[in-house]
Design an enzyme around this catalytic site. Sequence first.
Site, PDB file in Angstrom:
ATOM      1  N   GLY A 195       0.836  -1.202   0.000  1.00 12.87           N
ATOM      2  CA  GLY A 195       0.000   0.000   0.000  1.00 12.87           C
ATOM      3  C   GLY A 195       0.860   1.238   0.000  1.00 12.87           C
TER       4      GLY A 195
ATOM      5  N   GLY B   1       0.633   5.392   1.008  1.00 11.47           N
ATOM      6  CA  GLY B   1      -0.165   6.458   1.601  1.00 11.47           C
ATOM      7  C   GLY B   1       0.425   7.806   1.238  1.00 11.47           C
ATOM      8  N   GLY B   2      -0.086   8.849   1.900  1.00  9.33           N
ATOM      9  CA  GLY B   2       0.341  10.201   1.594  1.00  9.33           C
ATOM     10  C   GLY B   2       1.823  10.436   1.886  1.00  9.33           C
ATOM     11  N   PHE B   3       2.368   9.746   2.874  1.00  6.89           N
ATOM     12  CA  PHE B   3       3.735  10.052   3.312  1.00  6.89           C
ATOM     13  C   PHE B   3       4.661   8.850   3.283  1.00  6.89           C
ATOM     14  CE2 PHE B   3       1.306  13.516   4.891  1.00  6.89           C
ATOM     15  CZ  PHE B   3       2.162  14.595   4.846  1.00  6.89           C
ATOM     16  N   GLY B   4       4.244   7.765   2.687  1.00  7.45           N
ATOM     17  CA  GLY B   4       5.135   6.612   2.683  1.00  7.45           C
ATOM     18  C   GLY B   4       4.528   5.425   1.970  1.00  7.45           C
TER      19      GLY B   4
ATOM     20  N   VAL C  58       4.186   0.895   2.089  1.00  2.20           N
ATOM     21  CA  VAL C  58       4.270  -0.312   2.909  1.00  2.20           C
ATOM     22  C   VAL C  58       4.522  -1.505   1.985  1.00  2.20           C
ATOM     23  CG1 VAL C  58       3.108  -1.732   4.632  1.00  2.20           C
ATOM     24  CG2 VAL C  58       2.580   0.703   4.495  1.00  2.20           C
TER      25      VAL C  58
ATOM     26  N   ASP D 116      -7.538   7.783  13.357  1.00  2.00           N
ATOM     27  CA  ASP D 116      -7.751   7.545  11.927  1.00  2.00           C
ATOM     28  C   ASP D 116      -8.423   6.189  11.716  1.00  2.00           C
ATOM     29  OD1 ASP D 116      -7.729   8.250   9.281  1.00  2.00           O
ATOM     30  OD2 ASP D 116      -5.625   7.713   8.929  1.00  2.00           O
TER      31      ASP D 116
HETATM   32  N1  LIG Z   1       1.234  -4.793   8.621  1.00  4.51           N
HETATM   33  C1  LIG Z   1       0.592  -4.816   7.467  1.00  4.51           C
HETATM   34  N2  LIG Z   1       0.281  -5.978   6.879  1.00  4.51           N
HETATM   35  C2  LIG Z   1      -0.380  -5.999   5.693  1.00  4.51           C
HETATM   36  N3  LIG Z   1      -0.752  -4.880   5.013  1.00  4.51           N
HETATM   37  C3  LIG Z   1      -0.460  -3.692   5.553  1.00  4.51           C
HETATM   38  C4  LIG Z   1       0.230  -3.595   6.797  1.00  4.51           C
HETATM   39  N4  LIG Z   1       0.384  -2.288   7.083  1.00  4.51           N
HETATM   40  C5  LIG Z   1      -0.177  -1.605   6.072  1.00  4.51           C
HETATM   41  N5  LIG Z   1      -0.682  -2.438   5.145  1.00  4.51           N
HETATM   42  C6  LIG Z   1      -1.364  -2.044   3.899  1.00  4.51           C
HETATM   43  O1  LIG Z   1      -0.856  -0.781   3.486  1.00  4.51           O
HETATM   44  C7  LIG Z   1      -1.896   0.223   3.508  1.00  4.51           C
HETATM   45  C8  LIG Z   1      -1.310   1.547   3.973  1.00  4.51           C
HETATM   46  O2  LIG Z   1      -0.803   1.382   5.284  1.00  4.51           O
HETATM   47  P1  LIG Z   1      -0.727   2.615   6.296  1.00  4.51           P
HETATM   48  O3  LIG Z   1      -2.100   3.177   6.494  1.00  4.51           O
HETATM   49  O4  LIG Z   1       0.005   2.182   7.506  1.00  4.51           O
HETATM   50  O5  LIG Z   1       0.141   3.632   5.427  1.00  4.51           O
HETATM   51  P2  LIG Z   1       0.106   5.213   5.448  1.00  4.51           P
HETATM   52  O6  LIG Z   1       1.247   5.673   4.602  1.00  4.51           O
HETATM   53  O7  LIG Z   1       0.073   5.671   6.860  1.00  4.51           O
HETATM   54  O8  LIG Z   1      -1.268   5.533   4.747  1.00  4.51           O
HETATM   55  P3  LIG Z   1      -2.099   6.900   4.879  1.00  4.51           P
HETATM   56  O9  LIG Z   1      -1.182   8.034   4.518  1.00  4.51           O
HETATM   57  O10 LIG Z   1      -3.233   6.704   3.884  1.00  4.51           O
HETATM   58  O11 LIG Z   1      -2.595   6.979   6.301  1.00  4.51           O
HETATM   59  C9  LIG Z   1      -2.972  -0.358   4.436  1.00  4.51           C
HETATM   60  O12 LIG Z   1      -4.263   0.164   4.124  1.00  4.51           O
HETATM   61  C10 LIG Z   1      -2.870  -1.845   4.142  1.00  4.51           C
HETATM   62  O13 LIG Z   1      -3.544  -2.148   2.939  1.00  4.51           O
END
Ligand SMILES: Nc1ncnc2c1ncn2[C@@H]1O[C@H](COP(=O)(O)OP(=O)(O)OP(=O)(O)O)[C@@H](O)[C@H]1O
Length: 336
Positions: free
Chosen positions: A76, A78-81, A83, A200
Amino acid sequence: MSHMGEERGEDTRDGTTELPGFLAPLPSHLADSASTDQRNSKRKRQSSSQQTLSTSSSRPAKRSRRDLYQKGPLLGRGGFGSVFAGMRRSDGLPVAIKYVSKDRTPERLKVDGQGRLPLEVALMTRVTSAPACPSVLQLLDWFDRPRRYILILERPDPCQDLQSFCEENGCLDERLAKKVLVQLIAALKHCESRGVLHRDVKPENLLISTESQDIKLLDFGCGDLLKRSAYKYFAGTPAYAPPEWFRRHRYHATPATVWSVGVTLYNILCDRFPFRGAQRVTSRSRLTFPRSLSTECRQLIRWCLSAAPADRPSLADLESHPWLHCTEGEQEGQRN
Ligand SMILES: Nc1ncnc2c1ncn2[C@@H]1O[C@H](COP(=O)(O)OP(=O)(O)OP(=O)(O)O)[C@@H](O)[C@H]1O
């Protein structure tokens, strides 16, 4: 994720943030301590580029993420990174590797014995230390890099975030939604007991095991320390923000959390958002439901989505709500 109205004021994290007095005391190794200032700055000067949660003494310093964890495909962004799926080299444990730009959360928070940690790491340290809650995703390790930090997280296998799960399988039936809600309440109560506001809650931030249907709450990147007074800035997802934020630019932790639980529940059961925009929600706003939804379930969602924060239930109220304790046959209004 977005940050709105960055008016930090009393919420500024300058390392002197105190836990509100009403919170249960934390284990001593988690408690913030102003007296550790000098030790921390010394430790900071001495610290290697890599920091760990609990294994720092048992592991040679300066081993890199690459040495210890193998990176796999993107999970995945997100806005700042981003995964990625990954694997711990020593034993093949499935992990997720989350890269977060330091632009996202420049704040650091003191955690006794571990110096000033990036906010997301500090909050996860609080919530994942023993005894852990099975419904909160565990932080296993982390690395500090000049421009970003890297979180090594538990990764249930197989799993999906609830948003993707609903997109693939359609909205949840009441039986599964109840199972999700029971676990989500347990996760949020656990966060509360550790003095952490997640801020969130939404389907994308809930992982569901596609085998056991167990849930894990993830992403503390918008979180904060819990406090009794009002928050005057917002971080999180605007579609899940409560109406008082739009009306008065302030909100309290529990009613805002419960609002986001209501929006999440509506979303996973009805496959849409409850209102066009929380900005316009008043006590006279009408909430419509699919005909198949039971009376108890509608009542619980309506309660969570009360326009006035004081009218919303607490987490304990939710936990004892009849919808969570009746079987399908007992649900009076179920019209399937
Ligand atoms: N531990 C994990 N195991 C499996 N999938 C994960 C895990 N952590 C995150 N993901 C996947 O990655 C996506 C993004 O994760 P996360 O919300 O932690 O990132 P983010 O960069 O903080 O996103 P945002 O900026 O949208 O809040 C999650 O919606 C999920 O689909």
